[in-house]
Scaffold this active site. Structure first.
Site, PDB file in Angstrom:
ATOM      1  N   SER A   1      -5.676  -7.915  -5.481  1.00  0.00           N
ATOM      2  CA  SER A   1      -7.065  -7.809  -5.840  1.00  0.00           C
ATOM      3  C   SER A   1      -7.660  -9.379  -5.646  1.00  0.00           C
ATOM      4  O   SER A   1      -8.883  -9.590  -5.538  1.00  0.00           O
ATOM      5  CB  SER A   1      -7.110  -7.595  -7.305  1.00  0.00           C
ATOM      6  OG  SER A   1      -6.517  -8.505  -7.872  1.00  0.00           O
TER       7      SER A   1
ATOM      8  N   LYS B   1     -11.629   0.988 -12.834  1.00  0.00           N
ATOM      9  CA  LYS B   1     -12.081   0.667 -11.433  1.00  0.00           C
ATOM     10  C   LYS B   1     -12.741   1.788 -10.951  1.00  0.00           C
ATOM     11  O   LYS B   1     -13.814   2.235 -11.524  1.00  0.00           O
ATOM     12  CB  LYS B   1     -10.686   0.323 -10.553  1.00  0.00           C
ATOM     13  CG  LYS B   1      -9.696  -0.532 -11.402  1.00  0.00           C
ATOM     14  CD  LYS B   1     -10.381  -2.006 -11.152  1.00  0.00           C
ATOM     15  CE  LYS B   1      -9.122  -3.152 -11.766  1.00  0.00           C
ATOM     16  NZ  LYS B   1      -9.449  -3.762 -12.771  1.00  0.00           N
TER      17      LYS B   1
ATOM     18  N   HIS C   1      -6.121  -1.101  -7.363  1.00  0.00           N
ATOM     19  CA  HIS C   1      -7.340  -1.582  -6.657  1.00  0.00           C
ATOM     20  C   HIS C   1      -7.599  -0.724  -5.512  1.00  0.00           C
ATOM     21  O   HIS C   1      -8.492  -0.734  -4.523  1.00  0.00           O
ATOM     22  CB  HIS C   1      -7.016  -2.818  -6.553  1.00  0.00           C
ATOM     23  CG  HIS C   1      -7.160  -3.978  -7.578  1.00  0.00           C
ATOM     24  ND1 HIS C   1      -8.274  -4.179  -7.963  1.00  0.00           N
ATOM     25  CD2 HIS C   1      -6.346  -4.350  -8.389  1.00  0.00           C
ATOM     26  CE1 HIS C   1      -8.416  -4.890  -8.967  1.00  0.00           C
ATOM     27  NE2 HIS C   1      -7.236  -5.072  -9.216  1.00  0.00           N
TER      28      HIS C   1
HETATM   29  C1  LIG Z   1      -2.979  -4.913  -9.909  1.00  0.00           C
HETATM   30  C2  LIG Z   1      -3.667  -4.541 -11.019  1.00  0.00           C
HETATM   31  N1  LIG Z   1      -2.657  -3.572 -12.124  1.00  0.00           N
HETATM   32  C3  LIG Z   1      -2.976  -3.152 -13.368  1.00  0.00           C
HETATM   33  C4  LIG Z   1      -4.317  -3.528 -13.779  1.00  0.00           C
HETATM   34  C5  LIG Z   1      -4.623  -3.189 -15.076  1.00  0.00           C
HETATM   35  O1  LIG Z   1      -5.424  -2.040 -15.170  1.00  0.00           O
HETATM   36  P1  LIG Z   1      -6.339  -1.417 -16.240  1.00  0.00           P
HETATM   37  O2  LIG Z   1      -7.788  -2.234 -15.946  1.00  0.00           O
HETATM   38  O3  LIG Z   1      -6.641   0.043 -16.170  1.00  0.00           O
HETATM   39  O4  LIG Z   1      -5.556  -1.987 -17.719  1.00  0.00           O
HETATM   40  C6  LIG Z   1      -5.231  -4.438 -13.143  1.00  0.00           C
HETATM   41  C7  LIG Z   1      -6.540  -4.977 -13.997  1.00  0.00           C
HETATM   42  O5  LIG Z   1      -7.289  -5.449 -13.626  1.00  0.00           O
HETATM   43  C8  LIG Z   1      -4.837  -4.990 -11.951  1.00  0.00           C
HETATM   44  O6  LIG Z   1      -5.576  -5.770 -11.317  1.00  0.00           O
END
Ligand SMILES: Cc1ncc(COP(=O)(O)O)c(C=O)c1O
Length: 345
Positions: free
Chosen positions: A123, A182, A151
């Site tokens: 990201s 997202k 993502h």
């Molecule tokens: C790569 C990645 N994994 C997991 C998450 C966590 O996801 P969630 O927002 O559903 O808690 C994020 C959050 O931005 C993330 O960027």
């Protein structure tokens, strides 16, 4: 170590409305079953993507005796916390460097359970993992693969199944993790794998057992979003189109756009205080909110504003954003070239 523990059988996997719909039905009926069968794969639904990574990784690693965790250097904090909580040996491979990953795999005891951890789409830089090459290595060295698709799910692949679906790698990956936030605009996360693995995780994962289930309203919203994005390609095409246009407008304005293969558009600042000031000025002078990204999220010197356009950002909004950025860049006398652009010259 029996084979079924070292390397569970492959399964086909598809994130589907059926999964969330079935989950919702169970919740509405007041049942306590929280996992859902979809085709051959099972889902374990958690309260967020963060929790699913933290509890999923740590639980899987604890269930595999003497497990070696091999984690990409740029993995998200939720994965790092999962690795930390696992309390087993970890090795970090250089970001997306499969030669380095192979070195580590080759040096490891062949009989030791191994779990390779990566994201499909990173990201902060917007680059993509070489999933097939990682799966080749996993097969050669008897390792399991765990891929975070947070993502990418909803945004890539013909049904929004993520980069793994786009690249035809789904059936080669042992554990897929994703979010209902997202692209789906809701809340919640999941881990998907074969039935044995999910059954084991749900029986031991504290982040699943000791917390409240998602409420039916959230499940209904997620169901609607998944149902829509499974069949509607418009958002995915438009999303890519908007990202391409944004990149081209920012390039034309001589703003230091960092190279990215995806919808993530990072703009290099290179100074933590100015990065925060740029974000503040964008909000106060132009009514635009873009988060500053500083160390430790990115290395020192690569501080940036990270922009992720949506399918609904029209040309006018993108042009206005470029003008606002140019104004802020002028006010703060920020460099117009990123280190990568300078290095390439
Ligand atoms: C790569 C990645 N994994 C997991 C998450 C966590 O996801 P969630 O927002 O559903 O808690 C994020 C959050 O931005 C993330 O960027």
């Amino acid at each position: 170590m029996p084979d079924r523990v070292r390397k569970p059988p492959r399964q086909t996997f598809q994130i589907g409305e059926d999964a969330v719909a079935a989950l919702m039905a169970k919740l509405v009926q007041g049942a306590v079953e929280k996992d859902v069968v979809v085709h051959d794969a099972w889902f374990l639904r958690c309260t967020s993507g963060y929790v699913s990574n933290e509890t999923g990784i740590s639980t899987i690693a604890k269930l595999l005796p003497n497990c070696l965790l091999l984690s990409d250097a740029l993995n998200h904090n939720s994965m790092i916390e999962g690795v930390r909580k696992a309390g087993t040996e970890k090795q970090i491979w250089r970001h997306n460097d499969t030669d380095h990953l192979e070195q580590l795999l080759r040096a490891a005891d062949p009989d030791r359970p191994k779990l390779i951890l990566c994201e499909s789409l990173y990201s902060m830089d917007g680059d993509v993992a070489p999933l097939h090459r990682i799966c080749d290595l996993a097969e050669r060295y008897g390792a399991l693969t765990y891929v975070d698709e947070v993502h990418a799910v909803g945004m890539y692949g013909p049904h929004g199944g993520g980069i793994a679906e786009r690249d035809g790698a789904v059936a080669r990956i042992d554990i897929l993790e994703g979010t209902l936030a997202k692209a789906f605009g809701c809340l919640g996360g999941y881990v998907a794998a074969n039935a044995n693995l999910i059954d084991a995780v749900r029986s031991y994962a504290p982040g699943f057992i000791f917390t409240t289930a998602l409420p039916p309203a959230i499940c209904a919203a997620a169901t609607a979003a998944i149902r829509h994005l499974k069949t509607s390609q418009w958002e995915r095409d438009r999303h890519q189109d908007r990202a391409a246009r944004l990149k081209s407008v920012l390039h034309a304005a001589r703003l230091p756009v960092m190279p990215s293969e995806t919808h993530i558009v990072p703009v290099h600042v290179g100074d933590p205080e100015k990065c925060k000031m740029a974000s503040d000025l964008l909000l106060s002078d132009h009514g635009v909110y873009i988060q500053p990204i500083n160390y430790p999220t990115v290395p020192r010197g690569l501080e940036r504003l990270r922009i992720t356009p949506s399918p609904y950002h029209d040309d006018g909004l993108i042009d206005r954003l470029a003008e606002a950025l140019v104004d802020v860049w002028d006010q703060l006398k920020l460099p117009r070239q990123s280190p990568q652009i300078l290095a390439a010259e």
